[in-house]
Design a protein around this motif. Structure first.
Motif, PDB file in Angstrom:
ATOM      1  N   SER A 154       1.683   9.520  -5.853  1.00  0.00           N
ATOM      2  CA  SER A 154       1.605  10.925  -5.389  1.00  0.00           C
ATOM      3  C   SER A 154       3.056  11.725  -5.616  1.00  0.00           C
ATOM      4  O   SER A 154       3.881  11.012  -6.117  1.00  0.00           O
ATOM      5  CB  SER A 154       1.720  10.867  -3.708  1.00  0.00           C
ATOM      6  OG  SER A 154       0.647   9.957  -3.356  1.00  0.00           O
ATOM      7  N   SER A 168       1.237   4.157  -2.623  1.00  0.00           N
ATOM      8  CA  SER A 168       0.649   5.535  -2.517  1.00  0.00           C
ATOM      9  C   SER A 168       1.787   6.386  -3.009  1.00  0.00           C
ATOM     10  O   SER A 168       1.411   7.633  -3.488  1.00  0.00           O
ATOM     11  CB  SER A 168       0.508   5.551  -1.076  1.00  0.00           C
ATOM     12  OG  SER A 168       1.876   5.475  -0.273  1.00  0.00           O
ATOM     13  N   ILE A 207      -1.103  14.579  -2.817  1.00  0.00           N
ATOM     14  CA  ILE A 207      -2.021  14.063  -3.262  1.00  0.00           C
ATOM     15  C   ILE A 207      -2.639  15.222  -4.154  1.00  0.00           C
ATOM     16  O   ILE A 207      -3.332  16.096  -3.425  1.00  0.00           O
ATOM     17  CB  ILE A 207      -3.068  13.232  -2.669  1.00  0.00           C
ATOM     18  CG1 ILE A 207      -2.322  12.042  -1.983  1.00  0.00           C
ATOM     19  CG2 ILE A 207      -4.274  12.321  -3.598  1.00  0.00           C
ATOM     20  CD1 ILE A 207      -3.110  11.623  -0.553  1.00  0.00           C
ATOM     21  N   THR A 212       0.698  -1.374  -0.016  1.00  0.00           N
ATOM     22  CA  THR A 212      -0.103   0.015   0.024  1.00  0.00           C
ATOM     23  C   THR A 212       0.918   1.266   0.013  1.00  0.00           C
ATOM     24  O   THR A 212       0.603   2.292  -0.700  1.00  0.00           O
ATOM     25  CB  THR A 212      -0.968   0.123   1.145  1.00  0.00           C
ATOM     26  OG1 THR A 212      -1.701  -1.005   1.184  1.00  0.00           O
ATOM     27  CG2 THR A 212      -1.855   1.210   1.297  1.00  0.00           C
TER      28      THR A 212
END
Length: 151
Positions: free
Chosen positions: A51, A47, A69, A43
């Motif tokens: 980003s 991410s 983000i 995860t």
């Protein structure tokens, strides 16, 4: 998005170059944090991939991190901000936030947001305020989306 060196001060470097990130350092910190406790490494990797990320480095060692983000036109959310304990109280968090706010891909946005339960003094220096008046709009969120995928 621009991969660039944002700030160099003494031996510390703040960079938006994703290739410099140490995913093990980032995952180890986040997995023990109050906001992402137990987060799977996969995860964290996903991410980072999705980003704009900033690393703080002491020579080759990563000592801090933040990610943004954004749609790069109207909105940005700052997440996962940290400086490792031995490097705190040196102004690195402030330099990291200044680098984020000055990044060329994040200029002209209408709204910035973040969630925190500490370090509010750091964020208020950059104009962040607690959400008090939402102009008759309701602020809504899903805190744990997994609960909906289990039904």
């Amino acid at each position: 998005m621009t991969a660039m060196v944002v700030m160099e001060a003494g031996r510390f470097l703040i960079s938006a170059d994703r290739s410099k990130l140490d995913v093990d350092v980032i995952h180890r910190f986040l997995a023990r944090s109050y906001w992402a406790a137990g987060i799977p490494r996969e995860t964290v990797v996903r991410s980072i991939k999705n980003s704009l990320c900033f690393g703080v480095y002491d020579n080759a060692n990563q000592v801090g991190f933040a990610r943004v983000i954004s749609d790069f036109a109207t909105y940005a959310y700052i997440a996962d901000v940290f400086i490792l304990e031995p490097y705190r109280e040196r102004g690195l968090g402030k330099e990291l936030m200044a680098s984020i706010m000055a990044h060329p891909d994040l200029q002209g946005l209408r709204r910035w947001s973040l969630g925190t339960r500490d370090a509010q003094g750091l964020y208020t220096q950059f104009g962040f305020e607690p959400v008090v008046n939402t102009r008759s709009r309701t602020v809504m969120e899903i805190v744990d989306a997994e609960i909906y995928s289990r039904s």
